[in-house]
Design a protein around this motif. Structure first.
Motif, PDB file in Angstrom:
ATOM      1  N   ARG A 153       0.821  -1.237   0.032  1.00 14.74           N
ATOM      2  CA  ARG A 153      -0.084  -0.147  -0.122  1.00 14.74           C
ATOM      3  C   ARG A 153       0.868   1.345  -0.091  1.00 14.74           C
ATOM      4  O   ARG A 153       0.499   2.190  -0.672  1.00 14.74           O
ATOM      5  N   ALA A 154       2.005   1.275   0.568  1.00 13.53           N
ATOM      6  CA  ALA A 154       2.806   2.389   0.817  1.00 13.53           C
ATOM      7  C   ALA A 154       3.958   2.464  -0.464  1.00 13.53           C
ATOM      8  O   ALA A 154       4.559   3.272  -0.584  1.00 13.53           O
ATOM      9  N   ALA A 155       3.962   1.387  -1.377  1.00  7.07           N
ATOM     10  CA  ALA A 155       4.830   1.327  -2.304  1.00  7.07           C
ATOM     11  C   ALA A 155       4.449   2.110  -3.414  1.00  7.07           C
ATOM     12  O   ALA A 155       3.241   2.621  -3.463  1.00  7.07           O
ATOM     13  N   CYS A 156       5.290   2.755  -4.204  1.00 12.93           N
ATOM     14  CA  CYS A 156       4.959   3.679  -5.446  1.00 12.93           C
ATOM     15  C   CYS A 156       5.753   2.926  -6.570  1.00 12.93           C
ATOM     16  O   CYS A 156       6.602   3.743  -7.132  1.00 12.93           O
ATOM     17  N   PRO A 157       5.596   1.852  -7.106  1.00 10.97           N
ATOM     18  CA  PRO A 157       6.116   1.501  -8.241  1.00 10.97           C
ATOM     19  C   PRO A 157       5.647   1.997  -9.480  1.00 10.97           C
ATOM     20  O   PRO A 157       4.553   2.427  -9.770  1.00 10.97           O
ATOM     21  N   SER A 217      -4.450   6.554  -1.645  1.00 15.38           N
ATOM     22  CA  SER A 217      -3.014   6.953  -0.868  1.00 15.38           C
ATOM     23  C   SER A 217      -1.987   6.435  -0.625  1.00 15.38           C
ATOM     24  O   SER A 217      -2.293   4.816  -0.294  1.00 15.38           O
ATOM     25  N   CYS A 218      -0.786   6.766  -0.310  1.00 16.42           N
ATOM     26  CA  CYS A 218       0.384   5.581  -0.394  1.00 16.42           C
ATOM     27  C   CYS A 218       0.771   5.958   1.138  1.00 16.42           C
ATOM     28  O   CYS A 218       1.793   5.164   1.392  1.00 16.42           O
ATOM     29  N   SER A 219      -0.144   6.722   1.827  1.00 15.52           N
ATOM     30  CA  SER A 219       0.564   6.837   3.415  1.00 15.52           C
ATOM     31  C   SER A 219      -0.586   6.323   4.320  1.00 15.52           C
ATOM     32  O   SER A 219      -1.840   6.428   4.150  1.00 15.52           O
ATOM     33  N   VAL A 220      -0.168   6.192   5.682  1.00 16.34           N
ATOM     34  CA  VAL A 220      -0.896   6.011   6.641  1.00 16.34           C
ATOM     35  C   VAL A 220      -0.550   6.725   7.860  1.00 16.34           C
ATOM     36  O   VAL A 220       0.562   6.853   8.438  1.00 16.34           O
ATOM     37  N   PRO A 221      -1.599   7.855   8.158  1.00 17.04           N
ATOM     38  CA  PRO A 221      -2.570   8.097   7.860  1.00 17.04           C
ATOM     39  C   PRO A 221      -2.681   8.669   6.043  1.00 17.04           C
ATOM     40  O   PRO A 221      -1.637   9.023   5.838  1.00 17.04           O
ATOM     41  N   GLU A 222      -3.907   8.452   5.662  1.00 14.31           N
ATOM     42  CA  GLU A 222      -4.043   8.865   4.037  1.00 14.31           C
ATOM     43  C   GLU A 222      -3.827  10.378   3.975  1.00 14.31           C
ATOM     44  O   GLU A 222      -3.675  11.075   4.678  1.00 14.31           O
ATOM     45  N   GLY A 223      -3.178  10.817   2.756  1.00 11.38           N
ATOM     46  CA  GLY A 223      -3.008  12.038   2.337  1.00 11.38           C
ATOM     47  C   GLY A 223      -1.940  12.353   1.205  1.00 11.38           C
ATOM     48  O   GLY A 223      -2.002  12.964   0.560  1.00 11.38           O
ATOM     49  N   MET A 224      -1.073  11.356   1.248  1.00  8.31           N
ATOM     50  CA  MET A 224       0.301  11.485   0.393  1.00  8.31           C
ATOM     51  C   MET A 224      -0.136  10.759  -0.860  1.00  8.31           C
ATOM     52  O   MET A 224      -0.805   9.754  -0.807  1.00  8.31           O
ATOM     53  N   LEU A 225       0.543  10.977  -2.082  1.00  8.12           N
ATOM     54  CA  LEU A 225       0.181  10.194  -3.170  1.00  8.12           C
ATOM     55  C   LEU A 225       1.497   9.749  -3.868  1.00  8.12           C
ATOM     56  O   LEU A 225       2.593  10.434  -3.527  1.00  8.12           O
ATOM     57  N   CYS A 237       9.018   6.480  -8.825  1.00  5.24           N
ATOM     58  CA  CYS A 237       7.938   7.233  -8.195  1.00  5.24           C
ATOM     59  C   CYS A 237       8.099   7.170  -6.737  1.00  5.24           C
ATOM     60  O   CYS A 237       8.907   6.259  -6.048  1.00  5.24           O
ATOM     61  N   LYS A 238       7.574   8.116  -6.168  1.00  8.29           N
ATOM     62  CA  LYS A 238       7.944   8.137  -4.562  1.00  8.29           C
ATOM     63  C   LYS A 238       6.779   8.823  -3.955  1.00  8.29           C
ATOM     64  O   LYS A 238       5.674   9.330  -4.557  1.00  8.29           O
ATOM     65  N   CYS A 239       6.471   8.278  -2.605  1.00  6.21           N
ATOM     66  CA  CYS A 239       5.283   8.962  -1.833  1.00  6.21           C
ATOM     67  C   CYS A 239       5.491  10.094  -1.387  1.00  6.21           C
ATOM     68  O   CYS A 239       6.425  10.475  -0.884  1.00  6.21           O
ATOM     69  N   ALA A 240       4.539  11.070  -1.721  1.00  6.20           N
ATOM     70  CA  ALA A 240       4.803  12.584  -1.507  1.00  6.20           C
ATOM     71  C   ALA A 240       3.494  13.398  -1.235  1.00  6.20           C
ATOM     72  O   ALA A 240       2.536  12.845  -1.475  1.00  6.20           O
ATOM     73  N   CYS A 241       3.837  14.493  -0.658  1.00  2.00           N
ATOM     74  CA  CYS A 241       2.466  15.459  -0.386  1.00  2.00           C
ATOM     75  C   CYS A 241       2.032  15.740  -1.630  1.00  2.00           C
ATOM     76  O   CYS A 241       2.762  16.161  -2.755  1.00  2.00           O
TER      77      CYS A 241
END
Length: 193
Positions: A111-115, A142-150, A187-191
């Protein structure tokens, strides 16, 4: 496994697996630019005049491969329409106990990965090779917990393609020119910006 112990495992995985250091989201506050600005590449607005398209004689594969030379990478480019890979099977139901804990951990990481998700794109007759495997970052959830980052583009690689370019001076002059085409490579998980 009791719901309270499952909740404890979930909280432990979150605290260990998603620990962030202070300042990890600096670009949310516009302190530095967001990597990957300008990706993916927007579609070009082409002149629809067919007189500006390459002719069959201009599409000699042997000559065009010679122009690209070692820069032709069959992993990311194709002169003919590539075949789509078969669909992957779905995820099986997770077993109980220790295996459930492992599945939960894998689910959180996934879920947190951004392939980078690759798909073939047809650039049109004025590019050679015409088909390029482009990358994209999934924003289905969302790729973060809590949600919000993409998931957002973090890095690009460039491939060299040939572009059919026509110029009108006294007469119409057309030629293949090498161009650098950016492809999302990470790709990366970011705001969100």
């Amino acid at each position: 496994m009791e719901p309270s112990s499952l909740l404890a495992v979930f909280a432990l995985v979150l605290s260990v697996g998603f620990g962030t250091e202070e300042g990890a989201c600096q670009h949310c506050f516009l302190l530095r630019p967001v990597p990957g600005d300008g990706l993916p590449v927007e579609a070009l607005q082409e002149d629809p005049d067919p007189a500006l398209d390459p002719t069959e004689r201009d599409l000699n594969v042997t000559e065009l491969r010679g122009l690209l030379g070692a820069r032709f990478d069959p992993r990311f480019m194709s002169a003919s329409p590539p075949q789509a890979p078969p669909d992957s099977p779905g995820v099986p139901e997770p077993p109980r106990g220790r295996k459930l804990r492992r599945r939960l951990q894998q689910w959180l990481w996934a879920r947190a990965a951004c392939p980078v998700q690759h798909a073939w794109s047809d650039l049109g007759a004025r590019f050679w090779p015409r088909y390029v495997k482009v990358g994209s970052c999934s924003n289905k959830h969302s790729c973060s917990v809590p949600e919000g980052m993409l998931c957002t583009p973090a890095r690009a690689a460039h491939v060299t393609l040939l572009r059919w370019r026509c110029r009108r001076r006294n007469a119409l002059h057309c030629a293949w020119i090498p161009v650098q085409y950016p492809l999302i490579s990470e790709c990366k998980c970011a705001c969100p910006s």
